[in-house]
Each structure stands twice: as C-alpha cells, then as structure tokens.
Design a protein around this motif. Structure first.
Motif, PDB file in Angstrom:
ATOM      1  N   ARG A  62     -15.123  -9.509  37.175  1.00 11.98           N
ATOM      2  CA  ARG A  62     -15.463  -8.655  36.029  1.00 11.98           C
ATOM      3  C   ARG A  62     -14.249  -8.473  35.115  1.00 11.98           C
ATOM      4  NH1 ARG A  62     -16.993  -3.420  37.393  1.00 11.98           N
ATOM      5  NH2 ARG A  62     -18.353  -3.172  35.601  1.00 11.98           N
ATOM      6  N   PHE A  63     -13.060  -8.308  35.737  1.00 11.96           N
ATOM      7  CA  PHE A  63     -11.844  -8.146  34.941  1.00 11.96           C
ATOM      8  C   PHE A  63     -11.626  -9.378  34.050  1.00 11.96           C
ATOM      9  CE2 PHE A  63      -7.364  -9.143  34.298  1.00 11.96           C
ATOM     10  CZ  PHE A  63      -7.010  -8.059  33.499  1.00 11.96           C
ATOM     11  N   PHE A  66     -14.003  -9.379  31.130  1.00 13.48           N
ATOM     12  CA  PHE A  66     -13.657  -8.436  30.060  1.00 13.48           C
ATOM     13  C   PHE A  66     -12.406  -8.889  29.304  1.00 13.48           C
ATOM     14  CE2 PHE A  66     -15.603  -5.188  33.197  1.00 13.48           C
ATOM     15  CZ  PHE A  66     -16.881  -5.622  32.852  1.00 13.48           C
ATOM     16  N   TYR A  70     -12.222  -9.888  25.129  1.00 14.29           N
ATOM     17  CA  TYR A  70     -11.325  -9.440  24.057  1.00 14.29           C
ATOM     18  C   TYR A  70     -10.725 -10.649  23.333  1.00 14.29           C
ATOM     19  CZ  TYR A  70     -11.292  -4.417  24.978  1.00 14.29           C
ATOM     20  OH  TYR A  70     -11.647  -3.089  25.072  1.00 14.29           O
ATOM     21  N   PHE A 150     -19.906  -5.445  24.508  1.00 12.19           N
ATOM     22  CA  PHE A 150     -19.110  -4.219  24.366  1.00 12.19           C
ATOM     23  C   PHE A 150     -20.008  -2.986  24.486  1.00 12.19           C
ATOM     24  CE2 PHE A 150     -15.722  -6.996  22.830  1.00 12.19           C
ATOM     25  CZ  PHE A 150     -14.629  -6.441  23.496  1.00 12.19           C
ATOM     26  N   TYR A 153     -20.164  -2.457  28.049  1.00 11.62           N
ATOM     27  CA  TYR A 153     -18.821  -2.111  28.527  1.00 11.62           C
ATOM     28  C   TYR A 153     -18.463  -0.651  28.200  1.00 11.62           C
ATOM     29  CZ  TYR A 153     -13.864  -3.017  29.557  1.00 11.62           C
ATOM     30  OH  TYR A 153     -12.605  -2.991  30.100  1.00 11.62           O
ATOM     31  N   ALA A 154     -19.052  -0.128  27.107  1.00  6.95           N
ATOM     32  CA  ALA A 154     -18.724   1.231  26.656  1.00  6.95           C
ATOM     33  C   ALA A 154     -18.927   2.259  27.768  1.00  6.95           C
ATOM     34  CB  ALA A 154     -19.581   1.588  25.445  1.00  6.95           C
ATOM     35  N   MET A 156     -18.560   1.845  30.908  1.00  5.65           N
ATOM     36  CA  MET A 156     -17.673   1.696  32.066  1.00  5.65           C
ATOM     37  C   MET A 156     -16.206   1.627  31.658  1.00  5.65           C
ATOM     38  SD  MET A 156     -18.924  -2.170  33.030  1.00  5.65           S
ATOM     39  CE  MET A 156     -20.661  -2.295  32.635  1.00  5.65           C
ATOM     40  N   SER A 157     -15.912   1.962  30.415  1.00  5.01           N
ATOM     41  CA  SER A 157     -14.531   1.872  29.945  1.00  5.01           C
ATOM     42  C   SER A 157     -14.144   3.158  29.230  1.00  5.01           C
ATOM     43  CB  SER A 157     -14.407   0.693  28.992  1.00  5.01           C
ATOM     44  OG  SER A 157     -13.264   0.813  28.204  1.00  5.01           O
ATOM     45  N   LYS A 158     -12.856   3.507  29.352  1.00  3.10           N
ATOM     46  CA  LYS A 158     -12.401   4.721  28.656  1.00  3.10           C
ATOM     47  C   LYS A 158     -11.820   4.366  27.295  1.00  3.10           C
ATOM     48  CE  LYS A 158     -11.259   7.567  32.680  1.00  3.10           C
ATOM     49  NZ  LYS A 158     -10.864   6.682  33.778  1.00  3.10           N
ATOM     50  N   SER A 159     -11.768   3.061  26.988  1.00  2.00           N
ATOM     51  CA  SER A 159     -11.097   2.668  25.749  1.00  2.00           C
ATOM     52  C   SER A 159     -11.897   3.099  24.523  1.00  2.00           C
ATOM     53  CB  SER A 159     -10.864   1.147  25.744  1.00  2.00           C
ATOM     54  OG  SER A 159     -11.697   0.521  24.814  1.00  2.00           O
ATOM     55  N   ALA A 162     -14.107   0.165  23.002  1.00  4.05           N
ATOM     56  CA  ALA A 162     -15.430  -0.074  23.589  1.00  4.05           C
ATOM     57  C   ALA A 162     -16.383   1.047  23.173  1.00  4.05           C
ATOM     58  CB  ALA A 162     -15.308  -0.166  25.105  1.00  4.05           C
TER      59      ALA A 162
END
Ligand code: HEM
Ligand code: HEM
Length: 232
Positions: A62-63, A66, A70, A150, A153-154, A156-159, A162
C-alpha cells in the motif's frame, strides 16, 4: 534517374527531454500502480505468518501504491505545464483533432493502419492524430484515477492534500463503489499498454524511421524528399 539510390534521411529532434522523462516516469508509475493496485484488490495468501504482527508486506504494498500515486500526479502536472511551453510536437493541440488537417490525418490513420483499405497516407512527424487521441484518453482516465484514488486515500491519511479530495467518495455514494470504479479503470491502462507497445513496434518496422528509439533519444528520421516546410 537512378531509382536504386537510397533516399537521404534527415535527423529531426522531435521529443524534448521533459517529454521523454515524463514518458518513462509515467510508464514506470502506471506499471507499479497496476501491480500494487492488483495486489491490494486481490491480496496474496503467500506470505503468511502465524501472527499478524510478524509481517507487514501488505502495508508495504500500500505504501508503494501511495508513493507512486504522488509521483504519477506530479509527473502529470509537469507534462501539463510542458504542453504549453514545449516545442510544437509537445503542444496540447497535438492531442485533439481541432483543425481540419488533423481530422484528415485521423482519417488517414484509420483507413491505412487500422482498416487497411487505403495503401498510403500522411506519415506524421510527431504523434499521429489517433495516437494523440489515445494519449488524451489515457490522461483523462489518469485524472479519474487521481480523483478516486486520493478520494479513497483521504479517509486513511492525515495529509491536508489528500483531504482536498474528501468530497469524491460521497459523490460516488460509498467507499466500496469508489473502489470498484478505481479498480475497473485499471483495465483501461492494461489494454492501452498492450495496444500501444504493439503499435509503436509496428510503426517502427513498417516506416523504418526510428519510432521506438525516438522516445529514448528524442530523434526521428525523415526522408528528405518527404519533408514539408511545416515539418519542423
Ligand atoms: C506502461 C507503458 C507505457 C505507457 C503508459 C506509455 C504511454 C505513452 C504516452 C502517454 C505517450 C505520449 C507522450 C507525450 O506526448 O507526452 C507515449 C508516446 C510514445 N511511447 Fe509510450 N508508453 C508506454 C510504454 C512504451 C514502450 C515500452 C515503448 C517502446 C519503445 C513506448 C514508445 C513510445 C513512443 C515511441 C511514443 C511516441 C509515439 C508517437 O509518435 O506517437 N512506450 N507513450
Ligand atoms: C494508474 C493509476 C492507478 C491504478 C491502475 C490503480 C489501481 C488500484 C487498484 C486495482 C486498487 C484495488 C481496488 C480494489 O479492488 O479494492 C487500488 C486501490 C487503491 N488506490 Fe489505486 N490505482 C491508481 C492510482 C492511484 C492514485 C493516483 C491514488 C492516490 C492516492 C490511489 C490510491 C488508492 C487507494 C487509497 C486504494 C485503496 C487502498 C486500500 O484500501 O487498501 N491509486 N488502486
């Protein structure tokens, strides 16, 4: 007139470095995203350990997905920029049959190469019009993958980045539906790759002017007697 004399060929710089760089980074990203995406959709039971904490291979897959997502996005943005500032072969107009001469080129490719009902047609120096259209479709499906990817991904991500795509999943209805669309679109890339590579080598062989290697070095070769003033 000596009909046996070999024609002279001129070396023409067609694909600039940013276009070639985009091409190979894009090809690498798509290949990695297909392999890792497929594994996410169909996880292997090959690497099992008695305890879940003893392994992290799925997390690694998964890493990688992702990280390449990007790279895929920024590479695409770079090409978008270059389609406005690059040479005329890189220009955004080469992807769409906007002019009459481009529509004529499209008919030539369809009747000569695809339907094989005509023997000779115009040979383009840059993308032929059908190829250009196929790349345009690839870019559209690429944008779709970026939006749905994305969007997923939103959650599962804190960024913050996303987070900008958090509206996508509600638009599709649910996480599951978005994943099905994201998964289905992968098949477009697989079909594209098979057809694209076959066609590149077909043109390379039939036209004999270095099509395949042009995306490595940037140069194509054109018979001097076929060069028109607007060929450059
Ligand atoms: C994952 C695999 C691949 C993908 C997704 C892909 C995608 C693309 C795209 C999007 C373009 C348009 C480039 C631009 O204008 O910026 C292109 C052009 C091109 N690609 Fe690929 N490509 C792949 C593999 C290959 C391979 C293996 C070759 C073999 C040498 C190749 C040869 C070419 C050539 C020669 C062009 C320019 C063709 C033309 O005149 O229209 N590609 N490709
Ligand atoms: C060529 C582009 C891409 C392809 C072919 C692709 C393919 C896939 C596939 C087949 C899956 C599994 C779906 C399933 O059956 O559940 C997946 C999952 C996923 N992809 Fe992509 N993808 C691409 C681009 C992206 C991009 C740009 C992002 C952005 C971050 C992304 C994020 C995700 C996420 C978040 C998941 C779900 C992961 C999970 O739930 O564990 N993908 N992708």
């Amino acid at each position: 007139m000596n009909t046996l004399a070999a024609p002279n060929y001129k070396r023409i710089y067609v694909w600039e470095m940013p276009v070639r760089l985009f091409h190979w980074v894009n090809a690498l990203c798509i290949t990695v995203l297909i392999v890792t995406g497929y594994l996410i959709g169909h996880p292997l039971t090959l690497f099992r350990s008695p305890e879940a904490y003893q392994q992290y291979w799925f997390g690694t897959v998964r890493f990688i997905h992702f990280a390449f997502a990007y790279l895929f996005l920024f590479n695409f943005l770079m090409r978008l920029y270059w389609s406005f500032v690059g040479n005329r072969f890189a220009n955004w107009r080469t992807f769409l049959p906007l002019k009459k001469v481009q529509r004529h080129d499209l008919m030539d490719v369809l009747t000569v190469d695809i339907l094989q009902i005509k023997e000779k047609g115009k040979i383009s120096l840059g993308h032929n019009m059908l190829a250009g259209l196929s790349y345009f479709c690839l870019f559209l499906v690429g944008i779709f993958q970026i939006l749905t990817g994305f969007g997923l991904y939103a959650a599962m991500s804190k960024s913050w980045f996303a987070g900008l795509f958090a509206w996508v999943v509600p638009l599709f209805g649910s996480d599951g539906v978005t994943r099905v669309w994201h998964h289905g679109a992968m098949w477009f890339f697989i079909v594209f790759i098979v057809v694209h590579i076959y066609i590149v080598f077909y043109h390379d062989y039939v036209e004999g002017r270095g099509t395949a290697s042009s995306i490595v070095g940037g140069w194509k070769f054109e018979r001097e007697d076929r060069i028109k003033p607007d060929s450059f």
